[in-house]
Design a protein around this motif. Structure first.
Motif, PDB file in Angstrom:
ATOM      1  N   LEU A   1       0.825  -1.207   0.000  1.00 42.39           N
ATOM      2  CA  LEU A   1       0.000   0.000   0.000  1.00 42.39           C
ATOM      3  C   LEU A   1       0.859   1.256   0.000  1.00 42.39           C
ATOM      4  O   LEU A   1       0.691   2.144  -0.839  1.00 42.39           O
ATOM      5  CB  LEU A   1      -0.929  -0.004   1.207  1.00 42.39           C
ATOM      6  N   PHE A   2       1.799   1.330   0.952  1.00 38.10           N
ATOM      7  CA  PHE A   2       2.597   2.547   1.079  1.00 38.10           C
ATOM      8  C   PHE A   2       3.706   2.633   0.042  1.00 38.10           C
ATOM      9  O   PHE A   2       3.930   3.693  -0.548  1.00 38.10           O
ATOM     10  CB  PHE A   2       3.199   2.630   2.492  1.00 38.10           C
ATOM     11  N   GLY A   3       4.409   1.523  -0.193  1.00 38.55           N
ATOM     12  CA  GLY A   3       5.550   1.561  -1.093  1.00 38.55           C
ATOM     13  C   GLY A   3       5.201   1.398  -2.552  1.00 38.55           C
ATOM     14  O   GLY A   3       5.884   1.952  -3.419  1.00 38.55           O
TER      15      GLY A   3
ATOM     16  N   ILE B   1       5.360  -9.459  -6.427  1.00 36.23           N
ATOM     17  CA  ILE B   1       3.960  -9.258  -6.047  1.00 36.23           C
ATOM     18  C   ILE B   1       3.683  -7.791  -5.772  1.00 36.23           C
ATOM     19  O   ILE B   1       2.638  -7.251  -6.159  1.00 36.23           O
ATOM     20  CB  ILE B   1       3.607 -10.118  -4.820  1.00 36.23           C
ATOM     21  N   LYS B   2       4.613  -7.119  -5.107  1.00 40.62           N
ATOM     22  CA  LYS B   2       4.439  -5.684  -4.860  1.00 40.62           C
ATOM     23  C   LYS B   2       4.328  -4.936  -6.188  1.00 40.62           C
ATOM     24  O   LYS B   2       3.471  -4.071  -6.368  1.00 40.62           O
ATOM     25  CB  LYS B   2       5.600  -5.133  -4.048  1.00 40.62           C
ATOM     26  N   GLY B   3       5.196  -5.279  -7.143  1.00 38.72           N
ATOM     27  CA  GLY B   3       5.161  -4.603  -8.429  1.00 38.72           C
ATOM     28  C   GLY B   3       3.892  -4.892  -9.204  1.00 38.72           C
ATOM     29  O   GLY B   3       3.296  -3.991  -9.796  1.00 38.72           O
ATOM     30  N   LEU B   4       3.453  -6.152  -9.207  1.00 38.48           N
ATOM     31  CA  LEU B   4       2.263  -6.521  -9.969  1.00 38.48           C
ATOM     32  C   LEU B   4       1.009  -5.856  -9.416  1.00 38.48           C
ATOM     33  O   LEU B   4       0.209  -5.288 -10.165  1.00 38.48           O
ATOM     34  CB  LEU B   4       2.099  -8.038  -9.963  1.00 38.48           C
ATOM     35  N   VAL B   5       0.834  -5.900  -8.091  1.00 41.62           N
ATOM     36  CA  VAL B   5      -0.355  -5.302  -7.473  1.00 41.62           C
ATOM     37  C   VAL B   5      -0.341  -3.785  -7.641  1.00 41.62           C
ATOM     38  O   VAL B   5      -1.320  -3.175  -8.096  1.00 41.62           O
ATOM     39  CB  VAL B   5      -0.444  -5.671  -5.984  1.00 41.62           C
ATOM     40  N   ALA B   6       0.779  -3.156  -7.267  1.00 40.28           N
ATOM     41  CA  ALA B   6       0.868  -1.701  -7.353  1.00 40.28           C
ATOM     42  C   ALA B   6       0.745  -1.217  -8.789  1.00 40.28           C
ATOM     43  O   ALA B   6       0.059  -0.225  -9.076  1.00 40.28           O
ATOM     44  CB  ALA B   6       2.190  -1.233  -6.748  1.00 40.28           C
TER      45      ALA B   6
ATOM     46  N   TRP C   1       7.715   5.510   1.489  1.00 40.38           N
ATOM     47  CA  TRP C   1       8.729   4.467   1.316  1.00 40.38           C
ATOM     48  C   TRP C   1       9.422   4.137   2.631  1.00 40.38           C
ATOM     49  O   TRP C   1       9.888   3.012   2.826  1.00 40.38           O
ATOM     50  CB  TRP C   1       9.729   4.880   0.245  1.00 40.38           C
ATOM     51  N   ALA C   2       9.505   5.099   3.536  1.00 42.90           N
ATOM     52  CA  ALA C   2      10.069   4.814   4.860  1.00 42.90           C
ATOM     53  C   ALA C   2       9.187   3.824   5.613  1.00 42.90           C
ATOM     54  O   ALA C   2       9.678   2.888   6.260  1.00 42.90           O
ATOM     55  CB  ALA C   2      10.221   6.109   5.652  1.00 42.90           C
ATOM     56  N   ILE C   3       7.876   4.036   5.526  1.00 41.79           N
ATOM     57  CA  ILE C   3       6.935   3.087   6.142  1.00 41.79           C
ATOM     58  C   ILE C   3       7.068   1.724   5.465  1.00 41.79           C
ATOM     59  O   ILE C   3       7.125   0.680   6.130  1.00 41.79           O
ATOM     60  CB  ILE C   3       5.490   3.617   6.030  1.00 41.79           C
ATOM     61  N   ASP C   4       7.137   1.739   4.148  1.00 45.93           N
ATOM     62  CA  ASP C   4       7.305   0.509   3.374  1.00 45.93           C
ATOM     63  C   ASP C   4       8.565  -0.244   3.804  1.00 45.93           C
ATOM     64  O   ASP C   4       8.539  -1.461   4.017  1.00 45.93           O
ATOM     65  CB  ASP C   4       7.367   0.881   1.889  1.00 45.93           C
ATOM     66  N   ASN C   5       9.686   0.469   3.956  1.00 43.79           N
ATOM     67  CA  ASN C   5      10.950  -0.168   4.330  1.00 43.79           C
ATOM     68  C   ASN C   5      10.847  -0.877   5.676  1.00 43.79           C
ATOM     69  O   ASN C   5      11.347  -1.996   5.846  1.00 43.79           O
ATOM     70  CB  ASN C   5      12.068   0.875   4.393  1.00 43.79           C
ATOM     71  N   ASN C   6      10.198  -0.220   6.635  1.00 45.37           N
ATOM     72  CA  ASN C   6      10.081  -0.816   7.963  1.00 45.37           C
ATOM     73  C   ASN C   6       9.130  -2.010   7.965  1.00 45.37           C
ATOM     74  O   ASN C   6       9.347  -2.976   8.693  1.00 45.37           O
ATOM     75  CB  ASN C   6       9.610   0.246   8.963  1.00 45.37           C
ATOM     76  N   LEU C   7       8.070  -1.943   7.165  1.00 44.94           N
ATOM     77  CA  LEU C   7       7.162  -3.080   7.070  1.00 44.94           C
ATOM     78  C   LEU C   7       7.813  -4.242   6.324  1.00 44.94           C
ATOM     79  O   LEU C   7       7.655  -5.411   6.700  1.00 44.94           O
ATOM     80  CB  LEU C   7       5.864  -2.657   6.374  1.00 44.94           C
ATOM     81  N   THR C   8       8.564  -3.928   5.269  1.00 43.27           N
ATOM     82  CA  THR C   8       9.247  -4.972   4.500  1.00 43.27           C
ATOM     83  C   THR C   8      10.298  -5.669   5.345  1.00 43.27           C
ATOM     84  O   THR C   8      10.562  -6.869   5.165  1.00 43.27           O
ATOM     85  CB  THR C   8       9.890  -4.375   3.235  1.00 43.27           C
ATOM     86  N   ARG C   9      10.905  -4.944   6.259  1.00 43.47           N
ATOM     87  CA  ARG C   9      11.888  -5.564   7.159  1.00 43.47           C
ATOM     88  C   ARG C   9      11.295  -6.756   7.902  1.00 43.47           C
ATOM     89  O   ARG C   9      11.964  -7.737   8.175  1.00 43.47           O
ATOM     90  CB  ARG C   9      12.369  -4.525   8.164  1.00 43.47           C
ATOM     91  N   ARG C  10       9.987  -6.676   8.213  1.00 41.60           N
ATOM     92  CA  ARG C  10       9.355  -7.758   8.958  1.00 41.60           C
ATOM     93  C   ARG C  10       9.197  -9.035   8.143  1.00 41.60           C
ATOM     94  O   ARG C  10       8.929 -10.096   8.703  1.00 41.60           O
ATOM     95  CB  ARG C  10       7.972  -7.290   9.469  1.00 41.60           C
ATOM     96  N   VAL C  11       9.315  -8.936   6.832  1.00 47.75           N
ATOM     97  CA  VAL C  11       9.169 -10.120   5.974  1.00 47.75           C
ATOM     98  C   VAL C  11      10.427 -10.377   5.149  1.00 47.75           C
ATOM     99  O   VAL C  11      10.399 -11.145   4.193  1.00 47.75           O
ATOM    100  CB  VAL C  11       7.948  -9.980   5.030  1.00 47.75           C
ATOM    101  N   SER C  12      11.553  -9.734   5.509  1.00 41.15           N
ATOM    102  CA  SER C  12      12.751  -9.767   4.669  1.00 41.15           C
ATOM    103  C   SER C  12      13.415 -11.136   4.597  1.00 41.15           C
ATOM    104  O   SER C  12      14.284 -11.366   3.746  1.00 41.15           O
ATOM    105  CB  SER C  12      13.767  -8.729   5.161  1.00 41.15           C
ATOM    106  N   ALA C  13      13.042 -12.071   5.489  1.00 42.83           N
ATOM    107  CA  ALA C  13      13.613 -13.414   5.412  1.00 42.83           C
ATOM    108  C   ALA C  13      12.972 -14.251   4.307  1.00 42.83           C
ATOM    109  O   ALA C  13      13.490 -15.291   3.931  1.00 42.83           O
ATOM    110  CB  ALA C  13      13.459 -14.136   6.753  1.00 42.83           C
ATOM    111  N   SER C  14      11.831 -13.794   3.787  1.00 48.02           N
ATOM    112  CA  SER C  14      11.141 -14.524   2.719  1.00 48.02           C
ATOM    113  C   SER C  14      11.825 -14.289   1.374  1.00 48.02           C
ATOM    114  O   SER C  14      12.743 -13.482   1.262  1.00 48.02           O
ATOM    115  CB  SER C  14       9.673 -14.086   2.649  1.00 48.02           C
TER     116      SER C  14
END
Length: 347
Positions: A77-79, A186-191, A165-178
């Protein structure tokens, strides 16, 4: 993953994204800002899905846990939606070189959110670097406000994109092991799909096929591949440090704007560049070492058997880089480290 490799990932991500900003600026004369944001991300999403299918010889599961999906959707959503739209609007109201330097604010806002809301450690060099980068951004915005080549609307919109993008970066950090390619695709396709459909719905005209292809290629490299490298860097460096290395991107973008687009920067621009450069240098030269304890942790990511991965594999010796669900036992030691996926302890 060694910190050196993570730093290389972050700098490579910065180079690709930095180059995309003036290129996107050049395309704005042929494409509406909203539609361009959609095409950039659509190119990223479609291209990366194609690459992932080839890599895995078909569509495979993401490996993302159920509790991680809300973080991932928030990042999209944010990024993927709000950030690109704000940037394209800002680029239509300011020069590419000014917008490129203002993108340094993303690193500052990323670090502030990581520090305040996600409790990531930040020492005095990170804080001083933030102050310097903000000061440079204020100089650029003030110059625009007193009637040089742009209005204050453009810099404010670019700053809003940085916050997204700052919000996006912090949220992405929570899933960065995937899987990084899955996250970026998926982010690119949806956005891309949402922004493109909405832009066409409000009356935007689809440009010539060559322009569409160019925009999608810029998106694949500057948004897609850049995001993959950024996610890989997040694993090894944490959010604020990755943002600090990524803050070299605006200088690359500014250099391209000046050399290729023929822009003539003012004295304020060069002063801001020096001030922001000092801030980036403070971030890049930060070092962090102390005694720390790893609590028990279970997760899934690609790894090799280093000092943090000493689990058994049975018949498989696990000598090569591999990915599987594994458990970390408690350990206490001292070494230079960053707030990566294994070092998110309290200070």
């Amino acid at each position: 993953m060694a910190p050196t490799k993570s730093i290389q990932f972050a700098l490579a991500a910065a180079a690709l994204f930095g180059a995309s900003t003036p290129l996107a600026k050049a395309l704005l004369g042929q494409v509406s800002p909203w539609l361009l944001a959609g095409l950039l991300y659509l190119g990223s999403g479609i291209g990366l899905i194609f690459i992932r299918v080839i890599r895995d010889r078909g569509w495979t599961k993401s490996g993302m846990a159920l509790h991680e999906w809300p973080w991932f959707l928030g990042a999209i959503l944010f990024g993927g939606l709000l950030g690109p739209l704000a940037l394209m609007f800002g680029l239509s109201h300011t020069t590419g070189s000014v917008a490129s330097l203002l993108l340094n604010l993303e690193a500052v806002l990323t670090a502030v959110l990581a520090w305040v809301y996600f409790r990531e450690h930040a020492d005095y060099r990170i804080v001083l670097g933030m102050v310097a980068i903000v000061a440079g951004g204020v100089l650029l915005s003030w110059e625009a406000g007193v009637g040089q080549t742009t209005s204050w609307v453009g810099p404010v919109a670019v700053a809003a994109a940085c916050l997204c993008w700052a919000i996006d970066n912090n949220l992405t950090r929570r899933v960065s092991a995937s899987d990084a390619i899955f996250i970026a695709s998926i982010k690119g396709l949806v956005a891309g799909s949402v922004n493109t459909v909405l832009a066409l719905a409000i009356g935007a005209s689809m440009p010539e096929p060559a322009t569409v292809a160019t925009a999608m290629l810029v998106g694949l490299l500057g948004y897609g591949l850049s995001l993959i490298l950024f996610v890989l860097a997040l694993r090894g460096l944490g959010t604020s440090r990755t943002g600090a290395y990524f803050s070299t991107a605006p200088f690359i973008g500014a250099a391209i704007s000046i050399s290729l687009l023929g822009e003539q920067p003012s004295l304020f621009f060069w002063i801001a560049a020096v001030v922001m450069g000092i801030g980036v240098w403070l971030h890049l030269t930060e070092s962090h070492v102390h005694d720390h304890t790893h609590e028990p942790l279970a997760h899934h990511h690609r790894h090799v058997h280093d000092e943090h991965h000493q689990h058994e594999h049975g018949a498989d010796d696990g000598g090569e880089a591999h990915a599987h669900w594994h458990v970390h036992q408690p350990i206490s030691h001292k070494h230079p480290h960053f707030p990566d996926i294994h070092h998110r302890h309290q200070h």
